[in-house]
Scaffold this motif. Structure first.
Motif, PDB file in Angstrom:
ATOM      1  N   SER A  41       0.543  -1.228  -0.062  1.00 17.46           N
ATOM      2  CA  SER A  41       0.176   0.096  -0.297  1.00 17.46           C
ATOM      3  C   SER A  41       1.119   1.004   0.181  1.00 17.46           C
ATOM      4  N   ILE A  42       2.292   1.105   0.209  1.00 17.50           N
ATOM      5  CA  ILE A  42       3.173   2.332   0.252  1.00 17.50           C
ATOM      6  C   ILE A  42       3.555   2.317  -1.425  1.00 17.50           C
ATOM      7  N   ASN A  43       3.908   0.741  -1.961  1.00 19.16           N
ATOM      8  CA  ASN A  43       4.127   1.493  -3.723  1.00 19.16           C
ATOM      9  C   ASN A  43       3.341   2.103  -4.112  1.00 19.16           C
ATOM     10  N   TRP A  44       1.215   1.188  -4.244  1.00 18.92           N
ATOM     11  CA  TRP A  44       0.928   1.795  -5.734  1.00 18.92           C
ATOM     12  C   TRP A  44       0.994   3.049  -5.380  1.00 18.92           C
ATOM     13  N   PRO A  76       1.647  14.666   2.563  1.00 14.60           N
ATOM     14  CA  PRO A  76       2.250  15.050   0.951  1.00 14.60           C
ATOM     15  C   PRO A  76       2.949  14.060   0.172  1.00 14.60           C
ATOM     16  N   LEU A  77       2.945  13.347  -1.297  1.00 12.48           N
ATOM     17  CA  LEU A  77       4.493  12.470  -1.638  1.00 12.48           C
ATOM     18  C   LEU A  77       4.457  13.750  -2.636  1.00 12.48           C
ATOM     19  N   GLY A  78       5.427  13.776  -2.743  1.00  5.89           N
ATOM     20  CA  GLY A  78       6.449  15.111  -3.634  1.00  5.89           C
ATOM     21  C   GLY A  78       6.963  14.467  -4.733  1.00  5.89           C
ATOM     22  N   PRO A  79       6.874  14.889  -6.410  1.00  4.31           N
ATOM     23  CA  PRO A  79       7.084  14.590  -7.553  1.00  4.31           C
ATOM     24  C   PRO A  79       7.964  13.641  -7.387  1.00  4.31           C
ATOM     25  N   ASP A  80       9.483  13.745  -6.665  1.00  6.91           N
ATOM     26  CA  ASP A  80      10.134  12.762  -6.267  1.00  6.91           C
ATOM     27  C   ASP A  80      10.495  11.722  -5.216  1.00  6.91           C
ATOM     28  N   ASP A  81       9.851  12.157  -4.359  1.00 10.53           N
ATOM     29  CA  ASP A  81       9.593  10.701  -3.189  1.00 10.53           C
ATOM     30  C   ASP A  81       9.407   9.314  -3.770  1.00 10.53           C
ATOM     31  N   THR A  82      10.312   8.738  -2.998  1.00 13.50           N
ATOM     32  CA  THR A  82      10.241   7.498  -3.409  1.00 13.50           C
ATOM     33  C   THR A  82      10.030   6.772  -2.375  1.00 13.50           C
ATOM     34  N   LEU A  83       9.603   5.245  -2.637  1.00 15.03           N
ATOM     35  CA  LEU A  83       9.292   4.503  -1.386  1.00 15.03           C
ATOM     36  C   LEU A  83      10.283   4.396  -0.598  1.00 15.03           C
ATOM     37  N   GLY A  84      11.228   4.244  -0.383  1.00 13.98           N
ATOM     38  CA  GLY A  84      11.989   4.939   0.841  1.00 13.98           C
ATOM     39  C   GLY A  84      11.893   5.764   1.741  1.00 13.98           C
ATOM     40  N   ILE A 147      10.078   3.330 -11.273  1.00 16.11           N
ATOM     41  CA  ILE A 147      11.063   3.580 -10.748  1.00 16.11           C
ATOM     42  C   ILE A 147      10.794   3.760  -9.416  1.00 16.11           C
ATOM     43  N   ARG A 148      10.437   5.488  -8.853  1.00 14.64           N
ATOM     44  CA  ARG A 148      10.660   5.464  -7.537  1.00 14.64           C
ATOM     45  C   ARG A 148       9.739   4.730  -6.398  1.00 14.64           C
ATOM     46  N   SER A 170      17.068   8.193 -10.075  1.00 18.21           N
ATOM     47  CA  SER A 170      17.211   8.044 -11.491  1.00 18.21           C
ATOM     48  C   SER A 170      16.304  10.153 -11.000  1.00 18.21           C
ATOM     49  N   ARG A 171      15.923  10.219 -12.051  1.00 22.10           N
ATOM     50  CA  ARG A 171      14.993  11.637 -12.548  1.00 22.10           C
ATOM     51  C   ARG A 171      14.671  11.758 -12.795  1.00 22.10           C
TER      52      ARG A 171
END
Length: 237
Positions: A41-44, A76-84, A147-148, A170-171
């Protein structure tokens, strides 16, 4: 025991944990229920490009992640946030604090339980290797989100000469004009001092850290040197 606190990653028997505590069990789930019920549920939310996620503390029932909600916290989920970054920087520390807050409310008899709205509910299964495979023909926005959303686990992947290549840091770079397009879909179009660029639909992915099937997670520069990558190398074939 008055209140049982349950994090899903800890393996208690379901019926046992519901039976023992006098004031019942409360459970942590890293999504804003009823959305994203299930084990990844964090990935999706990241993979789907959502702008926010959060956590829920709820009363577990026989249905997976289906019990009444006691409290929720958003982030919030930023545009460059990752699962980590989402889990380690926010959802984990927020979850610990929220579990304590919910337990205090239950013990004081001040909590409220809200039945989940089934019209807003969704269930997604595991995000594993099959779900994490990169299709370079997909739009670069989707590829970057994949990827993120899989960084660091399970690791979005492609292939290099038939062997798995996982991409982590990545970017994303969008093509603004037809003249800006470089390379074919899935092709390494440019190699810099600290990264290399792979062409996707609508843009390029700049790879900063990756892991070849035969090695460990390394910087892009190390991967290029170890595998003799050159512009024109095609991934995913």
């Amino acid at each position: 025991m008055d209140v049982s606190l349950f994090f899903p990653s800890i393996g208690f028997h379901h019926e046992a944990r519901l039976r023992f505590p006098k004031r019942g069990t409360i459970q942590y789930h890293p999504s804003l229920l009823p959305k994203y019920r299930g084990p990844s549920s964090i990935n999706w939310p990241i993979i789907r490009g959502d702008s926010k996620t959060g956590l829920s503390i709820f009363r577990p029932t026989d249905g997976l992640d289906e019990g009444p909600v006691i409290l929720q916290k958003e982030t919030p989920l930023g545009p460059d946030d990752t699962l980590g970054s989402v889990y380690f920087d926010r959802l984990f520390p927020m979850g610990v604090a929220a579990m304590i807050e919910a337990a205090d409310l239950v013990m004081a008899g001040k909590h409220r339980e809200t039945v989940q709205d089934e019209t807003r509910a969704s269930y997604e299964g595991w995000c594993r290797a099959a779900e994490a495979k990169i299709n370079w023909a997909s739009h670069v926005e989707f590829t970057y989100n994949l990827i993120r959303g899989c960084n660091p686990a399970p690791g979005a992947w492609t292939t290099l000469s038939g062997k798995k290549l996982q991409i982590f840091d990545s970017r994303k770079h969008l093509f603004r004009t037809f003249g800006a397009v470089k390379g074919k879909i899935g092709e390494i179009s440019e190699i810099g001092a600290a990264s290399f660029f792979v062409t996707a639909q609508g843009g390029r992915i700049e790879v900063l850290k990756a892991k070849h099937e035969d090695g460990k997670k390394v910087s892009a520069a190390e991967l290029v040197a170890q595998n003799g990558l050159t512009p024109g190398t095609v991934l995913g074939s």
